[in-house]
Design an enzyme around this catalytic site. Sequence first.
Site, PDB file in Angstrom:
ATOM      1  N   HIS A 105     -42.691  -3.062  17.327  1.00  0.00           N
ATOM      2  CA  HIS A 105     -42.463  -3.457  15.778  1.00  0.00           C
ATOM      3  C   HIS A 105     -43.552  -2.628  14.892  1.00  0.00           C
ATOM      4  O   HIS A 105     -42.763  -2.006  14.024  1.00  0.00           O
ATOM      5  CB  HIS A 105     -42.278  -4.718  15.609  1.00  0.00           C
ATOM      6  CG  HIS A 105     -42.360  -5.098  14.244  1.00  0.00           C
ATOM      7  ND1 HIS A 105     -41.328  -5.047  13.451  1.00  0.00           N
ATOM      8  CD2 HIS A 105     -43.249  -6.104  13.443  1.00  0.00           C
ATOM      9  CE1 HIS A 105     -41.608  -5.459  12.236  1.00  0.00           C
ATOM     10  NE2 HIS A 105     -42.744  -6.080  12.261  1.00  0.00           N
ATOM     11  N   HIS A 116     -50.009  -4.109  10.191  1.00  0.00           N
ATOM     12  CA  HIS A 116     -49.634  -5.117   9.156  1.00  0.00           C
ATOM     13  C   HIS A 116     -49.420  -6.583   9.782  1.00  0.00           C
ATOM     14  O   HIS A 116     -49.519  -7.460   8.863  1.00  0.00           O
ATOM     15  CB  HIS A 116     -48.227  -4.630   8.444  1.00  0.00           C
ATOM     16  CG  HIS A 116     -46.960  -5.067   9.348  1.00  0.00           C
ATOM     17  ND1 HIS A 116     -46.473  -4.260  10.246  1.00  0.00           N
ATOM     18  CD2 HIS A 116     -46.063  -6.039   9.240  1.00  0.00           C
ATOM     19  CE1 HIS A 116     -45.444  -4.674  10.683  1.00  0.00           C
ATOM     20  NE2 HIS A 116     -45.254  -5.791  10.192  1.00  0.00           N
ATOM     21  N   ASP A 117     -49.279  -6.785  10.889  1.00  0.00           N
ATOM     22  CA  ASP A 117     -49.182  -8.044  11.378  1.00  0.00           C
ATOM     23  C   ASP A 117     -50.113  -8.578  12.102  1.00  0.00           C
ATOM     24  O   ASP A 117     -50.335  -9.647  12.656  1.00  0.00           O
ATOM     25  CB  ASP A 117     -47.901  -8.244  12.494  1.00  0.00           C
ATOM     26  CG  ASP A 117     -46.416  -8.532  11.856  1.00  0.00           C
ATOM     27  OD1 ASP A 117     -46.570  -9.257  10.480  1.00  0.00           O
ATOM     28  OD2 ASP A 117     -45.528  -7.868  12.203  1.00  0.00           O
ATOM     29  N   GLU A 139     -51.977 -11.650  10.114  1.00  0.00           N
ATOM     30  CA  GLU A 139     -51.097 -12.873  10.445  1.00  0.00           C
ATOM     31  C   GLU A 139     -50.721 -13.613  11.654  1.00  0.00           C
ATOM     32  O   GLU A 139     -50.975 -14.676  11.913  1.00  0.00           O
ATOM     33  CB  GLU A 139     -49.871 -12.472   9.842  1.00  0.00           C
ATOM     34  CG  GLU A 139     -48.991 -13.353   9.227  1.00  0.00           C
ATOM     35  CD  GLU A 139     -47.527 -12.755   8.610  1.00  0.00           C
ATOM     36  OE1 GLU A 139     -47.833 -12.094   7.576  1.00  0.00           O
ATOM     37  OE2 GLU A 139     -46.659 -12.650   9.410  1.00  0.00           O
ATOM     38  N   ASP A 140     -51.079 -12.691  12.515  1.00  0.00           N
ATOM     39  CA  ASP A 140     -50.315 -12.897  14.122  1.00  0.00           C
ATOM     40  C   ASP A 140     -51.464 -12.731  15.031  1.00  0.00           C
ATOM     41  O   ASP A 140     -50.819 -13.129  16.308  1.00  0.00           O
ATOM     42  CB  ASP A 140     -48.927 -12.305  14.358  1.00  0.00           C
ATOM     43  CG  ASP A 140     -47.983 -12.505  13.492  1.00  0.00           C
ATOM     44  OD1 ASP A 140     -47.763 -13.594  12.855  1.00  0.00           O
ATOM     45  OD2 ASP A 140     -47.050 -11.620  13.331  1.00  0.00           O
ATOM     46  N   ASP A 162     -40.728  -3.019   7.021  1.00  0.00           N
ATOM     47  CA  ASP A 162     -40.814  -4.286   7.814  1.00  0.00           C
ATOM     48  C   ASP A 162     -39.518  -5.117   7.834  1.00  0.00           C
ATOM     49  O   ASP A 162     -38.826  -5.300   8.770  1.00  0.00           O
ATOM     50  CB  ASP A 162     -41.868  -5.140   7.421  1.00  0.00           C
ATOM     51  CG  ASP A 162     -42.314  -6.181   8.204  1.00  0.00           C
ATOM     52  OD1 ASP A 162     -42.173  -6.266   9.306  1.00  0.00           O
ATOM     53  OD2 ASP A 162     -42.838  -7.382   7.631  1.00  0.00           O
TER      54      ASP A 162
HETATM   55  N1  LIG Z   1     -35.502  -9.710  14.086  1.00  0.00           N
HETATM   56  C1  LIG Z   1     -36.513  -9.849  14.906  1.00  0.00           C
HETATM   57  N2  LIG Z   1     -37.752 -10.497  14.346  1.00  0.00           N
HETATM   58  C2  LIG Z   1     -38.587 -10.708  15.315  1.00  0.00           C
HETATM   59  C3  LIG Z   1     -38.226 -10.655  16.729  1.00  0.00           C
HETATM   60  N3  LIG Z   1     -39.388 -10.905  17.268  1.00  0.00           N
HETATM   61  C4  LIG Z   1     -40.397 -11.350  16.403  1.00  0.00           C
HETATM   62  N4  LIG Z   1     -39.904 -11.062  15.301  1.00  0.00           N
HETATM   63  C5  LIG Z   1     -40.679 -11.600  13.978  1.00  0.00           C
HETATM   64  O1  LIG Z   1     -39.949 -12.999  13.524  1.00  0.00           O
HETATM   65  C6  LIG Z   1     -40.285 -12.726  12.215  1.00  0.00           C
HETATM   66  C7  LIG Z   1     -39.083 -13.574  11.515  1.00  0.00           C
HETATM   67  O2  LIG Z   1     -38.950 -14.686  12.095  1.00  0.00           O
HETATM   68  P1  LIG Z   1     -39.059 -16.220  11.186  1.00  0.00           P
HETATM   69  O3  LIG Z   1     -38.885 -17.236  12.090  1.00  0.00           O
HETATM   70  O4  LIG Z   1     -38.485 -15.967  10.077  1.00  0.00           O
HETATM   71  O5  LIG Z   1     -40.686 -16.210  10.921  1.00  0.00           O
HETATM   72  P2  LIG Z   1     -41.921 -16.469  11.487  1.00  0.00           P
HETATM   73  O6  LIG Z   1     -41.969 -15.833  12.916  1.00  0.00           O
HETATM   74  O7  LIG Z   1     -42.993 -16.180  10.596  1.00  0.00           O
HETATM   75  O8  LIG Z   1     -41.885 -18.254  11.730  1.00  0.00           O
HETATM   76  C8  LIG Z   1     -40.592 -11.502  11.663  1.00  0.00           C
HETATM   77  O9  LIG Z   1     -41.978 -11.585  11.332  1.00  0.00           O
HETATM   78  P3  LIG Z   1     -42.758 -10.601  10.290  1.00  0.00           P
HETATM   79  O10 LIG Z   1     -42.654  -9.354  10.760  1.00  0.00           O
HETATM   80  O11 LIG Z   1     -44.106 -11.110   9.997  1.00  0.00           O
HETATM   81  O12 LIG Z   1     -41.689 -10.525   9.013  1.00  0.00           O
HETATM   82  P4  LIG Z   1     -41.077 -11.493   8.059  1.00  0.00           P
HETATM   83  O13 LIG Z   1     -41.383 -12.963   8.544  1.00  0.00           O
HETATM   84  O14 LIG Z   1     -42.046 -11.135   6.929  1.00  0.00           O
HETATM   85  O15 LIG Z   1     -39.741 -10.970   7.757  1.00  0.00           O
HETATM   86  C9  LIG Z   1     -40.332 -10.675  12.644  1.00  0.00           C
HETATM   87  O16 LIG Z   1     -41.109  -9.321  12.639  1.00  0.00           O
HETATM   88  C10 LIG Z   1     -37.096  -9.959  17.109  1.00  0.00           C
HETATM   89  O17 LIG Z   1     -36.866  -9.765  18.311  1.00  0.00           O
HETATM   90  N5  LIG Z   1     -36.281  -9.898  16.051  1.00  0.00           N
HETATM   91 MN   LIG Z   2     -43.683  -7.262  10.549  1.00  0.00          MN
END
Ligand SMILES: Nc1nc2c(ncn2[C@@H]2O[C@H](COP(=O)(O)OP(=O)(O)O)[C@@H](OP(=O)(O)OP(=O)(O)O)[C@H]2O)c(=O)[nH]1
Ligand SMILES: [Mn+2]
Length: 190
Positions: free
Chosen positions: A44, A70-71, A74-75, A131
């Site tokens: 990602h 970027h993550d 946070e992660d 993102d």
């Molecule tokens: N679409 C998708 N997303 C996935 C997948 N695996 C992990 N993610 C991550 O999940 C986050 C979105 O899920 P949510 O349930 O809305 O948020 P959360 O993980 O923070 O609780 C995104 O984080 P983020 O990058 O921090 O972005 P955002 O929360 O700012 O959108 C995304 O990168 C996947 O298979 N598909």
């Molecule tokens: Mn991300």
Amino acid sequence: MDAGPGLDTHGSDAVLLLETVNFAAEKHRTQRRKDPEATPYINHPIGVARILSHEAGVTDVSILQAALLHDTLEDTDTSLSELQSRFGPVVSGIVSEVSDDKSLSKAERKRLQVEHALHCSPQAKLVKLADKLYNLRDLQRVSPVGWSEQRVQEYFVWARDVVKGLRGTSPVLEQKLDQIFTQRGVHTSD
Ligand SMILES: Nc1nc2c(ncn2[C@@H]2O[C@H](COP(=O)(O)OP(=O)(O)O)[C@@H](OP(=O)(O)OP(=O)(O)O)[C@H]2O)c(=O)[nH]1
Ligand SMILES: [Mn+2]
């Protein structure tokens, strides 16, 4: 001393990007995406950086480094001071701008992303646009394990609201995002 042809690359853009992608890969090494194949998480951040370089025409290495990282705040267990000492104030500053405060509730984090999008630096806005574009394309490809159709749709609607605050930054990325929102029946004018 001259290290010879092709070896005097210390501090070059290529070396910086390799250091950065290696750092991100180590930090995310045990993490997987939520898709049914459990894709390695590092795909990602690499993909987000590649959207910036290949689709948005970004050549500023600090922005590409911030995309790769970027993550991490946070992660993973990465701290802001670790990013500051490894990558300097510009890169760590962008990463900090695009990071949610994980001590807050999920609803609050989602609300704050919409609010903060408006006030981000142009560099941070670029990373956030890429993102969102990556995650929406991922959602078009396959739903994360356990997500209902309604949850997927809610992500599209929320992403539309975040992107609203990021506009005026990259016409190319904004047009690609708009196409996805339209396909999904999510209107961008309201
Ligand atoms: N679409 C998708 N997303 C996935 C997948 N695996 C992990 N993610 C991550 O999940 C986050 C979105 O899920 P949510 O349930 O809305 O948020 P959360 O993980 O923070 O609780 C995104 O984080 P983020 O990058 O921090 O972005 P955002 O929360 O700012 O959108 C995304 O990168 C996947 O298979 N598909
Ligand atoms: Mn991300």
